[in-house]
Motif scaffolding. Structure first.
Motif, PDB file in Angstrom:
ATOM      1  N   GLN A 173      -4.989  -6.679  -9.668  1.00 25.45           N
ATOM      2  CA  GLN A 173      -4.090  -5.813 -10.427  1.00 25.45           C
ATOM      3  C   GLN A 173      -4.128  -6.062 -11.928  1.00 25.45           C
ATOM      4  OE1 GLN A 173      -0.325  -4.499  -7.985  1.00 25.45           O
ATOM      5  NE2 GLN A 173      -0.697  -6.656  -7.531  1.00 25.45           N
ATOM      6  N   SER A 174      -4.695  -7.208 -12.345  1.00 24.91           N
ATOM      7  CA  SER A 174      -4.875  -7.429 -13.773  1.00 24.91           C
ATOM      8  C   SER A 174      -5.940  -6.491 -14.337  1.00 24.91           C
ATOM      9  CB  SER A 174      -5.280  -8.880 -14.043  1.00 24.91           C
ATOM     10  OG  SER A 174      -6.474  -9.209 -13.353  1.00 24.91           O
ATOM     11  N   ALA A 175      -6.786  -5.947 -13.456  1.00 23.34           N
ATOM     12  CA  ALA A 175      -7.878  -5.078 -13.884  1.00 23.34           C
ATOM     13  C   ALA A 175      -7.638  -3.609 -13.532  1.00 23.34           C
ATOM     14  CB  ALA A 175      -9.189  -5.534 -13.248  1.00 23.34           C
ATOM     15  N   MET A 176      -6.926  -3.354 -12.443  1.00 21.45           N
ATOM     16  CA  MET A 176      -6.779  -1.960 -12.000  1.00 21.45           C
ATOM     17  C   MET A 176      -5.574  -1.800 -11.079  1.00 21.45           C
ATOM     18  SD  MET A 176     -10.059  -1.823  -9.392  1.00 21.45           S
ATOM     19  CE  MET A 176     -11.038  -3.177 -10.011  1.00 21.45           C
ATOM     20  N   ASP A 177      -5.019  -0.597 -11.087  1.00 21.14           N
ATOM     21  CA  ASP A 177      -3.916  -0.304 -10.180  1.00 21.14           C
ATOM     22  C   ASP A 177      -4.476   0.169  -8.835  1.00 21.14           C
ATOM     23  OD1 ASP A 177      -4.675   2.390 -10.499  1.00 21.14           O
ATOM     24  OD2 ASP A 177      -3.064   2.823 -11.914  1.00 21.14           O
ATOM     25  N   GLN A 178      -3.584   0.553  -7.947  1.00 17.85           N
ATOM     26  CA  GLN A 178      -4.001   0.898  -6.593  1.00 17.85           C
ATOM     27  C   GLN A 178      -4.958   2.084  -6.575  1.00 17.85           C
ATOM     28  OE1 GLN A 178      -1.776   2.170  -2.430  1.00 17.85           O
ATOM     29  NE2 GLN A 178      -0.766   0.688  -3.758  1.00 17.85           N
ATOM     30  N   HIS A 179      -4.685   3.111  -7.355  1.00 24.16           N
ATOM     31  CA  HIS A 179      -5.565   4.282  -7.387  1.00 24.16           C
ATOM     32  C   HIS A 179      -6.934   3.902  -7.928  1.00 24.16           C
ATOM     33  CE1 HIS A 179      -7.291   8.121  -8.763  1.00 24.16           C
ATOM     34  NE2 HIS A 179      -6.571   8.670  -7.791  1.00 24.16           N
ATOM     35  N   ASP A 180      -6.954   3.140  -9.021  1.00 22.64           N
ATOM     36  CA  ASP A 180      -8.226   2.707  -9.612  1.00 22.64           C
ATOM     37  C   ASP A 180      -9.043   1.870  -8.630  1.00 22.64           C
ATOM     38  OD1 ASP A 180      -7.632   3.927 -12.022  1.00 22.64           O
ATOM     39  OD2 ASP A 180      -6.842   2.111 -12.949  1.00 22.64           O
ATOM     40  N   TYR A 181      -8.350   1.016  -7.889  1.00 25.63           N
ATOM     41  CA  TYR A 181      -9.032   0.125  -6.944  1.00 25.63           C
ATOM     42  C   TYR A 181      -9.857   0.932  -5.940  1.00 25.63           C
ATOM     43  CZ  TYR A 181      -9.611  -3.295  -3.155  1.00 25.63           C
ATOM     44  OH  TYR A 181     -10.132  -4.109  -2.181  1.00 25.63           O
ATOM     45  N   PHE A 182      -9.243   1.914  -5.325  1.00 25.06           N
ATOM     46  CA  PHE A 182      -9.951   2.721  -4.331  1.00 25.06           C
ATOM     47  C   PHE A 182     -10.968   3.659  -4.977  1.00 25.06           C
ATOM     48  CE2 PHE A 182      -6.219   1.363  -1.911  1.00 25.06           C
ATOM     49  CZ  PHE A 182      -6.813   0.966  -0.728  1.00 25.06           C
ATOM     50  N   PHE A 232       0.855  -1.195   0.000  1.00 26.33           N
ATOM     51  CA  PHE A 232       0.000   0.000   0.000  1.00 26.33           C
ATOM     52  C   PHE A 232       0.885   1.238   0.000  1.00 26.33           C
ATOM     53  CE2 PHE A 232      -2.159   3.365   2.438  1.00 26.33           C
ATOM     54  CZ  PHE A 232      -3.302   3.533   1.663  1.00 26.33           C
ATOM     55  N   ASP A 233       0.575   2.181  -0.880  1.00 22.96           N
ATOM     56  CA  ASP A 233       1.368   3.407  -1.015  1.00 22.96           C
ATOM     57  C   ASP A 233       0.424   4.596  -0.954  1.00 22.96           C
ATOM     58  OD1 ASP A 233       3.031   5.492  -1.658  1.00 22.96           O
ATOM     59  OD2 ASP A 233       3.566   4.730  -3.649  1.00 22.96           O
ATOM     60  N   LYS A 234       0.388   5.242   0.201  1.00 22.94           N
ATOM     61  CA  LYS A 234      -0.571   6.342   0.384  1.00 22.94           C
ATOM     62  C   LYS A 234      -0.348   7.486  -0.603  1.00 22.94           C
ATOM     63  CE  LYS A 234       0.531   7.198   4.720  1.00 22.94           C
ATOM     64  NZ  LYS A 234       0.556   7.851   6.066  1.00 22.94           N
ATOM     65  N   SER A 235       0.877   7.609  -1.145  1.00 18.32           N
ATOM     66  CA  SER A 235       1.151   8.694  -2.087  1.00 18.32           C
ATOM     67  C   SER A 235       0.373   8.510  -3.394  1.00 18.32           C
ATOM     68  CB  SER A 235       2.652   8.776  -2.394  1.00 18.32           C
ATOM     69  OG  SER A 235       3.086   7.664  -3.149  1.00 18.32           O
ATOM     70  N   GLN A 236      -0.070   7.266  -3.668  1.00 20.88           N
ATOM     71  CA  GLN A 236      -0.819   7.010  -4.903  1.00 20.88           C
ATOM     72  C   GLN A 236      -2.292   7.406  -4.795  1.00 20.88           C
ATOM     73  OE1 GLN A 236      -0.287   3.298  -6.971  1.00 20.88           O
ATOM     74  NE2 GLN A 236       1.768   2.991  -6.155  1.00 20.88           N
ATOM     75  N   ILE A 237      -2.770   7.650  -3.586  1.00 21.16           N
ATOM     76  CA  ILE A 237      -4.200   7.960  -3.415  1.00 21.16           C
ATOM     77  C   ILE A 237      -4.412   9.275  -2.674  1.00 21.16           C
ATOM     78  CG2 ILE A 237      -4.913   5.539  -3.506  1.00 21.16           C
ATOM     79  CD1 ILE A 237      -5.176   5.761  -0.366  1.00 21.16           C
ATOM     80  N   THR A 238      -3.444  10.160  -2.772  1.00 25.35           N
ATOM     81  CA  THR A 238      -3.524  11.444  -2.047  1.00 25.35           C
ATOM     82  C   THR A 238      -4.832  12.176  -2.330  1.00 25.35           C
ATOM     83  OG1 THR A 238      -1.122  11.630  -2.221  1.00 25.35           O
ATOM     84  CG2 THR A 238      -2.323  13.624  -1.608  1.00 25.35           C
ATOM     85  N   ASP A 239      -5.264  12.156  -3.591  1.00 25.49           N
ATOM     86  CA  ASP A 239      -6.473  12.890  -3.976  1.00 25.49           C
ATOM     87  C   ASP A 239      -7.752  12.219  -3.481  1.00 25.49           C
ATOM     88  OD1 ASP A 239      -5.748  10.817  -5.843  1.00 25.49           O
ATOM     89  OD2 ASP A 239      -7.386  11.507  -7.127  1.00 25.49           O
ATOM     90  N   LEU A 240      -7.635  10.991  -2.983  1.00 26.00           N
ATOM     91  CA  LEU A 240      -8.825  10.247  -2.551  1.00 26.00           C
ATOM     92  C   LEU A 240      -8.995  10.191  -1.035  1.00 26.00           C
ATOM     93  CD1 LEU A 240      -8.495   7.121  -4.914  1.00 26.00           C
ATOM     94  CD2 LEU A 240      -9.843   9.201  -5.324  1.00 26.00           C
ATOM     95  N   VAL A 241      -7.980  10.616  -0.297  1.00 28.28           N
ATOM     96  CA  VAL A 241      -7.983  10.407   1.153  1.00 28.28           C
ATOM     97  C   VAL A 241      -9.188  11.047   1.838  1.00 28.28           C
ATOM     98  CG1 VAL A 241      -6.773  10.941   3.313  1.00 28.28           C
ATOM     99  CG2 VAL A 241      -5.511   9.994   1.377  1.00 28.28           C
ATOM    100  N   SER A 242      -9.545  12.271   1.448  1.00 27.04           N
ATOM    101  CA  SER A 242     -10.684  12.921   2.117  1.00 27.04           C
ATOM    102  C   SER A 242     -11.973  12.145   1.866  1.00 27.04           C
ATOM    103  CB  SER A 242     -10.831  14.372   1.638  1.00 27.04           C
ATOM    104  OG  SER A 242     -11.089  14.425   0.245  1.00 27.04           O
TER     105      SER A 242
END
Length: 228
Positions: free
Chosen positions: A126-135, A84-94
């Motif tokens: 991950q075959s369907a989506m990356d970490q940002h897409d997942y969330f 898990f890399d929080k830097s990949q979802i910065t725009d989603l945290v709120s």
């Protein structure tokens, strides 16, 4: 065939098995979007802790987006290297804090919860989506389902009263077009409560579908919709 030839053949066979296993780990049939009612989560013997951002809204929150197989089993922890890399979802945290809130104790921001969900379930998608897409996809699906509105429009409200299980299912089916799975729990007085709702999603993680199989466990014909 000499010893060297046998060694090369065995090596190729091993690699083939390894590659097949790795692919199987990311091969799944559908997702469960699992949404939980915070009132039921908190109204148990273990209770709950509100996140550091404060008490969440009285609405269904995301538990997870879980890859599953049609036989009821599921892959998990598919890629130990994909942390898990929080830097990949910065725009989603709120948005995550509002609609994917942690209720575990001790009180925390939620990163531990999201880390667990990504590393156990997300890495298998991950075959369907990356970490940002997942969330992001989970957030969009949750908003599209809009379960609380679907239920309240049918007169089913979180007021500690008991409602027919079939009416709960029908209200959600009418709203989203697909039949949900319902999971219940018990409060300290042993009342059966509406706890989690499972909605099936296609392998792209973007569209609702009919469930190939529903989660195990049976709920009684009447459920309490707990206050929160």
């Amino acid at each position: 065939m000499g010893p060297k030839g046998w060694f090369i053949l065995k090596l190729l066979m091993f690699q083939g098995l390894f590659i097949s296993y790795s692919q199987d780990q990311e091969d799944f049939d559908f997702f469960y979007l699992v949404l939980q009612w915070p009132g039921a989560y908190c109204d148990t013997k273990r209770s709950c802790c509100y996140p550091t951002s404060g008490k969440p809204a009285a609405d269904f929150g995301i538990h997870g987006l879980w890859p599953n197989y049609n036989d009821g089993s599921y892959p998990s922890n598919c890629d130990p290297d994909s942390k898990f890399d929080k830097s990949q979802i910065t725009d989603l945290v709120s948005s995550l804090k509002k609609t994917w809130p942690t209720l575990a104790c001790p009180s925390n921001e939620g990163f531990k919860f999201w880390t667990h969900e990504w590393e156990k379930h997300g890495t298998c998608s991950q075959s369907a989506m990356d970490q940002h897409d997942y969330f992001e996809n989970a957030l969009k699906l949750r908003d599209r389902a809009n379960l609380l509105e679907a239920l309240t429009n049918s007169g089913i409200k979180p007021d500690d009263k008991f409602y027919d299980l079939e009416k709960i299912k029908n209200a959600i089916t009418d709203a989203i077009g697909f039949t949900p799975g319902i999971e219940c729990n018990k409060d300290p007085e042993r009342n059966d409560q509406l706890h989690q709702i499972y909605i099936c999603v296609d392998t792209s993680g973007t569209e609702f579908i009919e469930c190939p199989i529903f989660p195990r466990g049976r709920c009684p014909s009447k459920l309490q919709f707990a206050k929160f």
